[in-house]
Design an enzyme around this catalytic site. Structure first.
Site, PDB file in Angstrom:
ATOM      1  CB  CYS A 120      -0.939   0.074   1.024  1.00 59.06           C
ATOM      2  SG  CYS A 120      -2.626   1.187   0.978  1.00 59.06           S
ATOM      3  CB  CYS A 130      -4.500   3.821  -0.272  1.00 63.77           C
ATOM      4  SG  CYS A 130      -5.105   3.927   1.933  1.00 63.77           S
ATOM      5  CE  LYS A 195      -7.193  -1.563   4.640  1.00 68.52           C
ATOM      6  NZ  LYS A 195      -6.320  -1.147   4.320  1.00 68.52           N
ATOM      7  NE  ARG A 205      -5.933   5.289   8.801  1.00 70.37           N
ATOM      8  CZ  ARG A 205      -7.155   5.374   8.338  1.00 70.37           C
ATOM      9  NH1 ARG A 205      -7.760   6.321   8.858  1.00 70.37           N
ATOM     10  NH2 ARG A 205      -7.710   3.733   7.387  1.00 70.37           N
ATOM     11  CD  GLU A 233     -14.155  -4.682  -3.670  1.00 67.63           C
ATOM     12  OE1 GLU A 233     -13.465  -5.307  -3.900  1.00 67.63           O
ATOM     13  OE2 GLU A 233     -14.769  -3.463  -3.500  1.00 67.63           O
ATOM     14  CE  LYS A 248      -6.898  -3.458   8.008  1.00 65.62           C
ATOM     15  NZ  LYS A 248      -5.892  -2.699   7.397  1.00 65.62           N
ATOM     16  CB  SER A 274      -4.143  -0.748  15.720  1.00 69.82           C
ATOM     17  OG  SER A 274      -5.256   0.167  14.561  1.00 69.82           O
ATOM     18  CE1 TYR A 313      -0.174  -4.120  14.912  1.00 71.60           C
ATOM     19  CE2 TYR A 313      -2.521  -4.808  15.039  1.00 71.60           C
ATOM     20  CZ  TYR A 313      -2.425  -4.056  14.420  1.00 71.60           C
ATOM     21  OH  TYR A 313      -1.567  -3.173  12.689  1.00 71.60           O
TER      22      TYR A 313
HETATM   23  C1  PBG Z   1      -2.484   0.121   4.946  1.00 69.08           C
HETATM   24  C2  PBG Z   1      -2.839  -0.740   5.993  1.00 69.08           C
HETATM   25  C3  PBG Z   1      -3.789   0.078   7.456  1.00 69.08           C
HETATM   26  C4  PBG Z   1      -4.206  -1.184   7.700  1.00 69.08           C
HETATM   27  C5  PBG Z   1      -3.004  -2.299   7.074  1.00 69.08           C
HETATM   28  N1  PBG Z   1      -2.922  -1.946   6.286  1.00 69.08           N
HETATM   29  C6  PBG Z   1      -4.585   1.275   7.604  1.00 69.08           C
HETATM   30  C7  PBG Z   1      -5.130   2.132   6.787  1.00 69.08           C
HETATM   31  O1  PBG Z   1      -6.047   1.227   5.789  1.00 69.08           O
HETATM   32  O2  PBG Z   1      -5.685   3.101   6.880  1.00 69.08           O
HETATM   33  C8  PBG Z   1      -4.811  -1.505   9.570  1.00 69.08           C
HETATM   34  C9  PBG Z   1      -4.069  -2.081  10.276  1.00 69.08           C
HETATM   35  C10 PBG Z   1      -4.913  -1.748  11.674  1.00 69.08           C
HETATM   36  O3  PBG Z   1      -5.223  -0.853  11.993  1.00 69.08           O
HETATM   37  O4  PBG Z   1      -4.128  -2.711  12.630  1.00 69.08           O
HETATM   38  N2  PBG Z   1      -3.905   0.501   3.981  1.00 69.08           N
END
Ligand code: PBG
Length: 327
Positions: A120, A130, A195, A205, A233, A248, A274, A313
């Site tokens: 990404c 992105c 996603k 972030r 998708e 996700k 996260s 995590y």
């Molecule tokens: C990159 C990406 C993100 C996450 C994984 N790959 C951030 C986003 O899309 O803003 C988030 C992972 C997380 O919150 O643990 N695009």
């Protein structure tokens, strides 16, 4: 047959009995550990909103990867914090960029550990989106070429799996073709197929310093109310050649995960993101919940809903408990 002939509690009487009839089993082999790599040496910098998760310089990352491997965790997924960000996210696909260097170092030190590279641009662009911006919008087709370049760079560096997370249309086929042309037809693609544009990514972030400077990601990531769209998708990514697929975030989207499991036979994973991690940590720190128990329950729930493996995590903490045989 029903009560009083049937008593469901008979099989719940003891830990051994419960283990015997457990329909879902979690093992360290089900877990992938997400890690953040940053420039410098001997850096291990904590991330306020993600207790226990750090940004590591490459030397420290390698040491941490040895520990991850020793715990029986099969792999890691890497996210880079570059030296410099620019409008085109150049460091994301440069062979001397942070991720390419990290992959080479980790694969050299711990060759058996699966290294997945998130593909990404948001960690590498100055604007935090992105992809390539045109009149304030992320330009889909102009972004594809850069994503493909990043995937080829990481695969050349020796990563085991590339995982596009950008949500551009057509990125899987673009990446597949670029890999094949580069002679990398053996590198699998794990597509972040469904996603969602989720507020649960907040702590990530902070960690990756990748919050969009303006606007949000709603014009490319999926809208949370949509379920059937997720199946479309996934179907598109499968058609384009994805080897594995992802849903996700995880817990708030277990319905999507279960439906994707029902409809598709590819290896399927879920990303416990996260914010999901941070919520459990915060509540546990306040003494409001038992952190270890909620962690294990959340992970088994994700597996029960249909995930073959889980990006989390909690990987190290959960593996330690699983190896110790408790919780
Ligand atoms: C990159 C990406 C993100 C996450 C994984 N790959 C951030 C986003 O899309 O803003 C988030 C992972 C997380 O919150 O643990 N695009």
């Amino acid at each position: 047959m029903s009560f009083p002939l049937v008593r469901m509690r008979r099989l719940r009487k003891t830990p051994a009995m419960r283990r015997l009839v457990a329909e879902t089993v979690l093992t360290p082999a089900d877990l992938i550990y997400p890690m953040f790599v940053c420039p410098g040496e001997e850096v291990c910098q904590d991330i306020g909103s993600m207790p226990g998760v750090n940004r590591y310089s490459i030397d420290a990352l390698v040491e941490e990867c040895k520990e991850v491997h020793a715990l029986g965790i099969p792999g890691v997924i890497l996210f880079g914090i570059p030296e410099k960000k620019d409008a085109l996210g150049t460091e994301g696909y440069s062979p001397d960029g942070i991720i390419a260097k990290a992959v080479r170092a980790v694969k050299k030190a711990v060759p058996e550990l699966i290294v997945i590279c998130d593909v990404c641009l948001c960690e590498y662009t100055s604007h935090g989106h992105c992809g390539v911006l045109e009149k304030g919008q992320v330009h889909n087709d102009a972004t594809l070429e850069l994503l493909a370049k990043a995937a080829v760079t990481y695969a050349k560096a020796g990563c085991d799996i590339v995982a596009p997370s950008d949500m551009m249309d057509g990125r899987v086929i673009e990446i597949r073709e670029a890999l094949d042309e580069a002679g990398l037809d053996g590198t699998p693609i794990l597509s972040y197929a469904a996603k969602y544009a989720s507020a649960f990514y907040g702590p990530f972030r902070d960690a990756a310093d990748s919050t969009p400077q303006e606007g949000d990601r709603k014009a490319y990531q999926m809208d949370p109310p949509n379920f059937r769209e997720a199946l479309r998708e996934v179907a598109m990514d499968v058609e384009e050649g994805a080897d594995m697929i992802m849903v996700k975030p995880a817990l708030p989207y277990l319905d999507v995960l279960a439906a994707v499991r029902d409809e598709f036979d590819l290896p399927l994973c879920a990303y416990q993101v996260s914010g999901e991690f941070a919520m459990i940590k915060a509540a546990a720190a306040n003494g409001w919940i038992d952190g270890d128990k909620v962690m294990m329950e959340s992970l088994i729930s994700i597996k029960r809903a249909g995930a073959d493996f889980i990006l989390t995590y909690f990987a190290k903490e959960a593996a330690a408990i699983l190896n110790g045989g408790t919780a």
